[in-house]
Design an enzyme around this catalytic site. Structure first.
Site, PDB file in Angstrom:
ATOM      1  CB  THR A  97      66.597  63.367 -65.283  1.00  0.00           C
ATOM      2  OG1 THR A  97      65.548  63.279 -66.243  1.00  0.00           O
ATOM      3  CG2 THR A  97      67.887  63.777 -65.974  1.00  0.00           C
ATOM      4  CE  LYS A 172      65.890  64.396 -69.535  1.00  0.00           C
ATOM      5  NZ  LYS A 172      64.776  64.989 -70.237  1.00  0.00           N
ATOM      6  CE  LYS A 247      67.693  66.186 -62.117  1.00  0.00           C
ATOM      7  NZ  LYS A 247      66.429  65.476 -62.047  1.00  0.00           N
TER       8      LYS A 247
HETATM    9  P1  NAD Z   1      58.117  66.446 -58.929  1.00  0.00           P
HETATM   10  O1  NAD Z   1      58.845  67.150 -57.855  1.00  0.00           O
HETATM   11  O2  NAD Z   1      56.818  66.988 -59.406  1.00  0.00           O
HETATM   12  O3  NAD Z   1      57.848  64.916 -58.493  1.00  0.00           O
HETATM   13  C1  NAD Z   1      58.720  64.144 -57.731  1.00  0.00           C
HETATM   14  C2  NAD Z   1      57.912  63.442 -56.663  1.00  0.00           C
HETATM   15  O4  NAD Z   1      58.775  62.581 -55.906  1.00  0.00           O
HETATM   16  C3  NAD Z   1      57.281  64.413 -55.637  1.00  0.00           C
HETATM   17  O5  NAD Z   1      55.863  64.202 -55.622  1.00  0.00           O
HETATM   18  C4  NAD Z   1      57.944  64.060 -54.325  1.00  0.00           C
HETATM   19  O6  NAD Z   1      57.079  64.183 -53.209  1.00  0.00           O
HETATM   20  C5  NAD Z   1      58.328  62.621 -54.569  1.00  0.00           C
HETATM   21  N1  NAD Z   1      59.397  62.119 -53.723  1.00  0.00           N
HETATM   22  C6  NAD Z   1      60.588  62.711 -53.419  1.00  0.00           C
HETATM   23  N2  NAD Z   1      61.329  61.887 -52.663  1.00  0.00           N
HETATM   24  C7  NAD Z   1      60.606  60.762 -52.481  1.00  0.00           C
HETATM   25  C8  NAD Z   1      60.830  59.543 -51.793  1.00  0.00           C
HETATM   26  N3  NAD Z   1      61.971  59.308 -51.121  1.00  0.00           N
HETATM   27  N4  NAD Z   1      59.866  58.584 -51.827  1.00  0.00           N
HETATM   28  C9  NAD Z   1      58.704  58.820 -52.502  1.00  0.00           C
HETATM   29  N5  NAD Z   1      58.437  59.951 -53.161  1.00  0.00           N
HETATM   30  C10 NAD Z   1      59.363  60.905 -53.157  1.00  0.00           C
HETATM   31  O7  NAD Z   1      59.160  66.307 -60.135  1.00  0.00           O
HETATM   32  P2  NAD Z   1      58.841  65.906 -61.655  1.00  0.00           P
HETATM   33  O8  NAD Z   1      58.715  67.129 -62.471  1.00  0.00           O
HETATM   34  O9  NAD Z   1      57.774  64.863 -61.668  1.00  0.00           O
HETATM   35  O10 NAD Z   1      60.266  65.269 -62.059  1.00  0.00           O
HETATM   36  C11 NAD Z   1      60.613  63.941 -61.713  1.00  0.00           C
HETATM   37  C12 NAD Z   1      61.823  63.551 -62.537  1.00  0.00           C
HETATM   38  O11 NAD Z   1      61.508  63.657 -63.920  1.00  0.00           O
HETATM   39  C13 NAD Z   1      63.053  64.444 -62.308  1.00  0.00           C
HETATM   40  O12 NAD Z   1      64.206  63.644 -62.280  1.00  0.00           O
HETATM   41  C14 NAD Z   1      63.045  65.375 -63.526  1.00  0.00           C
HETATM   42  O13 NAD Z   1      64.333  65.848 -63.865  1.00  0.00           O
HETATM   43  C15 NAD Z   1      62.497  64.436 -64.593  1.00  0.00           C
HETATM   44  N6  NAD Z   1      61.869  65.131 -65.726  1.00  0.00           N
HETATM   45  C16 NAD Z   1      60.962  66.128 -65.523  1.00  0.00           C
HETATM   46  C17 NAD Z   1      60.395  66.762 -66.620  1.00  0.00           C
HETATM   47  C18 NAD Z   1      59.396  67.878 -66.432  1.00  0.00           C
HETATM   48  O14 NAD Z   1      59.078  68.556 -67.423  1.00  0.00           O
HETATM   49  N7  NAD Z   1      58.860  68.078 -65.237  1.00  0.00           N
HETATM   50  C19 NAD Z   1      60.739  66.369 -67.934  1.00  0.00           C
HETATM   51  C20 NAD Z   1      61.645  65.308 -68.111  1.00  0.00           C
HETATM   52  C21 NAD Z   1      62.203  64.699 -66.988  1.00  0.00           C
END
Ligand code: NAD
Length: 300
Positions: A97, A172, A247
């Site tokens: 997102t 979204k 966010k």
């Molecule tokens: P998270 O922090 O668990 O996962 C993100 C991952 O990206 C981490 O493991 C981190 O180490 C990795 N990362 C960061 N920078 C990086 C890079 N340069 N190269 C490689 N890896 C890298 O977050 P999440 O909850 O999985 O969320 C991810 C996305 O999904 C966000 O944009 C969030 O807004 C969206 N989202 C999350 C949810 C939820 O319920 N968690 C629901 C809908 C959307």
């Protein structure tokens, strides 16, 4: 079955990558967290040492990263995904997102290298990622959407084409602006009902079948009891964190400023979540925990 590179295998990306493996795809993943990569390797995936390596020679690259800056860093530049994927003509799908303008800018850079890029943010949370029941909102050309749909359908139950590049992100953030506003409204209504002497279940039974019904009450009720699966029943353990809601409300506010849209209620919800997540340091809690701030401000 496709050779897929997956970048960002955290709370959401991890189970999404595992669902691609379950469906028979080959997945090579990269994440800054070795533990996150290991969890995908344990499920049958391969590890890459960089985003570039994960993207090189794949038919499809999927990313699930925290914010626009991370997407920019992973895709752009000499060692980025776009440069690595150019030779193989990979389809690029970003499920993070992020802000609409970054999504459109990165997709335009991909297009200039002859690559199709789809923005495909999700709704459904970690439970949806694990169960393969996510909703994907896609911004893409018709061709890009047709290529992405069979891959996304292995991770989600509903795949919607919202229009051209960036429209997935637009859908979204507009959806989540409604969610932030409606959860704040539901929380205020429950606290007011308490203070007027109504018990939770009685108020829920009425509002959930009256004109006040909404997802924030009917499916994700901010008080314990009426909806057993809601985070209120487990001390507001997320779920969807307050910091992620903040966010998304900030993304909506930025998009409103860019387009000159009057989103007064969205701005109020952003202020409330900023107080709850940052000043009260409740960012990791579920966003429905904002009801506790309403009670605290009420002084009862
Ligand atoms: P998270 O922090 O668990 O996962 C993100 C991952 O990206 C981490 O493991 C981190 O180490 C990795 N990362 C960061 N920078 C990086 C890079 N340069 N190269 C490689 N890896 C890298 O977050 P999440 O909850 O999985 O969320 C991810 C996305 O999904 C966000 O944009 C969030 O807004 C969206 N989202 C999350 C949810 C939820 O319920 N968690 C629901 C809908 C959307």
């Amino acid at each position: 079955m496709a050779e897929i590179g997956f970048i960002g295998v955290g709370n959401m990306g991890g189970p999404m990558a595992r669902n691609l493996l379950k469906a028979g795809h080959a997945v090579t993943c990269f994440d800054l967290s070795a533990a996150a990569v290991q969890a995908v390797v344990d499920a049958g995936g391969k590890a890459a040492a960089s985003a570039e390596e994960a993207a090189t020679g794949r038919e499809v690259v999927v990313s699930m990263l925290p914010k626009g800056d991370h997407v920019r860093a992973a895709y752009l530049g000499d060692n980025g995904v776009i440069a690595a994927a150019k030779a193989s003509g990979s389809l690029l799908i970003d499920c993070s997102t992020i802000d609409v303008s970054t999504a459109r800018e990165v997709a335009a850079t991909a297009a200039a290298s002859g690559l199709e890029m789809v923005d495909a943010p999700v709704s459904g949370g970690v439970g949806g990622a694990e169960g393969g029941t996510l909703t994907f909102m896609c911004g893409a050309t018709d061709d890009g959407f047709a290529r992405a749909e069979p891959i996304l359908s292995k991770m989600g139950a509903k795949i919607v084409h919202a229009g051209g590049s960036g429209n997935g992100q637009a859908a979204k953030i507009c959806n989540n602006m409604v969610l932030g506003i409606s959860m704040a409204a539901a929380s205020e209504a429950f606290v007011l009902a308490e203070n007027l002497g109504l018990d939770h279940q009685t108020f829920f039974d009425i509002v959930s079948t009256s004109s006040g019904y909404c997802w924030s009450i009917n499916a994700y009720c901010p008080v314990p009891g009426p909806v057993p699966a809601s985070p209120a029943n487990r001390d507001y353990q997320a779920g969807f964190t307050a910091e992620n809601m903040l966010k998304d409300l900030r993304l909506a506010a930025a998009a409103a400023a860019d387009t000159g849209t009057d989103t007064h209620m969205g701005a109020e919800a952003e202020k409330l979540y900023s107080t709850y997540a940052e000043q009260m340091a409740q960012g990791p809690k579920d966003f429905s925990g904002i009801i506790n701030m309403v009670r605290q401000n009420t002084g009862k």
